[in-house]
Design a protein around this motif. Structure first.
Motif, PDB file in Angstrom:
ATOM      1  N   PRO A 186      38.011  60.090  33.502  1.00 49.80           N
ATOM      2  CA  PRO A 186      37.049  59.414  34.379  1.00 49.80           C
ATOM      3  C   PRO A 186      37.055  60.056  35.768  1.00 49.80           C
TER       4      PRO A 186
ATOM      5  N   LYS B 231      31.810  57.699  35.676  1.00 54.50           N
ATOM      6  CA  LYS B 231      31.989  58.090  37.075  1.00 54.50           C
ATOM      7  C   LYS B 231      31.890  56.833  37.934  1.00 54.50           C
TER       8      LYS B 231
ATOM      9  N   HIS C  35      32.117  66.223  37.428  1.00 57.24           N
ATOM     10  CA  HIS C  35      31.583  65.339  36.385  1.00 57.24           C
ATOM     11  C   HIS C  35      30.557  66.110  35.571  1.00 57.24           C
TER      12      HIS C  35
ATOM     13  N   PRO D 124      32.607  61.237  30.519  1.00 58.89           N
ATOM     14  CA  PRO D 124      33.403  60.072  30.888  1.00 58.89           C
ATOM     15  C   PRO D 124      32.752  59.354  32.068  1.00 58.89           C
TER      16      PRO D 124
END
Length: 265
Positions: free
Chosen positions: A204, A25, A197, A23
């Motif tokens: 997100p 960043k 992440h 997703p």
């Protein structure tokens, strides 16, 4: 020669190329202004510190400059005497909102102590039942902290010392990351952000970086920003340890001082 070129290509592979399904960043720089006692303490420490460096003359060394930088970075985090902290005020407000919305966060700092570092942050955010992950913990204790954060969402934040928490952790339970203070190396910071992440993250990821205006933090930030393109294009913050980020001229230049001549053998 062919193997060497292949190795170079592998080292230059960027995180987005290796993990294209991650997703997005978003990285946000949060400028803050020091006020009141915190500003007074900071300005006095920098003024006296620079005088001390000048008085050393040709005997001044990089180590002396770094000692002053570390002291000033601590004061950017919080005033030792009054406890005033623009960062803690802002962080507490943001975390209250995030927690109310069901979000959890990783908070990285290079300090561990109860005045300027991880323990001070934990005390301010105690209502969120934060957990600490630092180099002071044993390997078994670290594993237990990670498992507890992963399995118990009532812990709204995990506060990590950057040295201990930058590598080898899977912390996708958090989708917000705060850099409470800047590290010397952008690649190291990217590694820290990668704890959230990474493969398995479904939301997100939002990264917030604090920078205190008109302080050593802002000057360091400017130097690192000038080098950011190299880190982005070559390693994207994951592959190499580029620890020697600033040279002697840049370090002394933070205080408008010329570097001393090299010592004779």
């Amino acid at each position: 020669a062919l193997r060497e070129r292949q190795r170079e290509v592998q080292l230059r592979r960027r995180r987005a190329d290796v993990l294209p399904d991650l997703p997005p960043k978003t990285v946000t720089r949060i400028p803050l202004t020091l006020t009141g006692r915190q500003r007074e303490s900071y300005e006095r420490a920098e003024r006296e510190g620079v005088v001390g460096l000048r008085e050393r003359g040709a005997s001044v060394r990089v180590e002396n400059v770094i000692e002053l930088i570390v002291r000033l970075k601590q004061l950017c985090n919080a005033d030792s005497v009054s406890g005033r902290s623009a960062k803690l005020d802002d962080l507490a407000e943001r975390m209250e909102t995030l927690n109310a919305e069901g979000h959890r966060a990783l908070i990285f700092t290079q300090f561990v102590d109860d005045r300027h570092g991880a323990r001070a942050i934990a005390r301010r955010l105690q209502a969120l039942r934060p957990l600490l992950y630092t180099g002071e913990l044993t390997a078994t204790e670290r594993e237990a902290v990670v498992a507890r954060f992963r399995d118990h969402p009532e812990h709204g934040a995990l506060i990590l010392s950057l040295q201990a928490g930058a590598e080898g952790l899977n912390l996708q339970a958090a989708s917000y990351v705060f850099h409470f203070d800047r590290w010397w190396n952008p690649a190291r910071e990217r590694q820290a952000e990668g704890r959230s992440h990474r493969l398995g993250q479904t939301a997100p990821v939002h990264v917030y970086t604090y920078v205190c205006e008109d302080t050593i933090e802002e000057r360091i930030d400017a130097v690192l920003a000038s080098k950011q393109r190299l880190f982005d294009e070559v390693v994207d913050g994951v592959s190499l340890d580029l620890s020697a980020t600033m040279d002697r001229d840049e370090l002394f230049g933070l205080f408008n001082l010329p570097p001393p001549p090299p010592r004779r053998p």
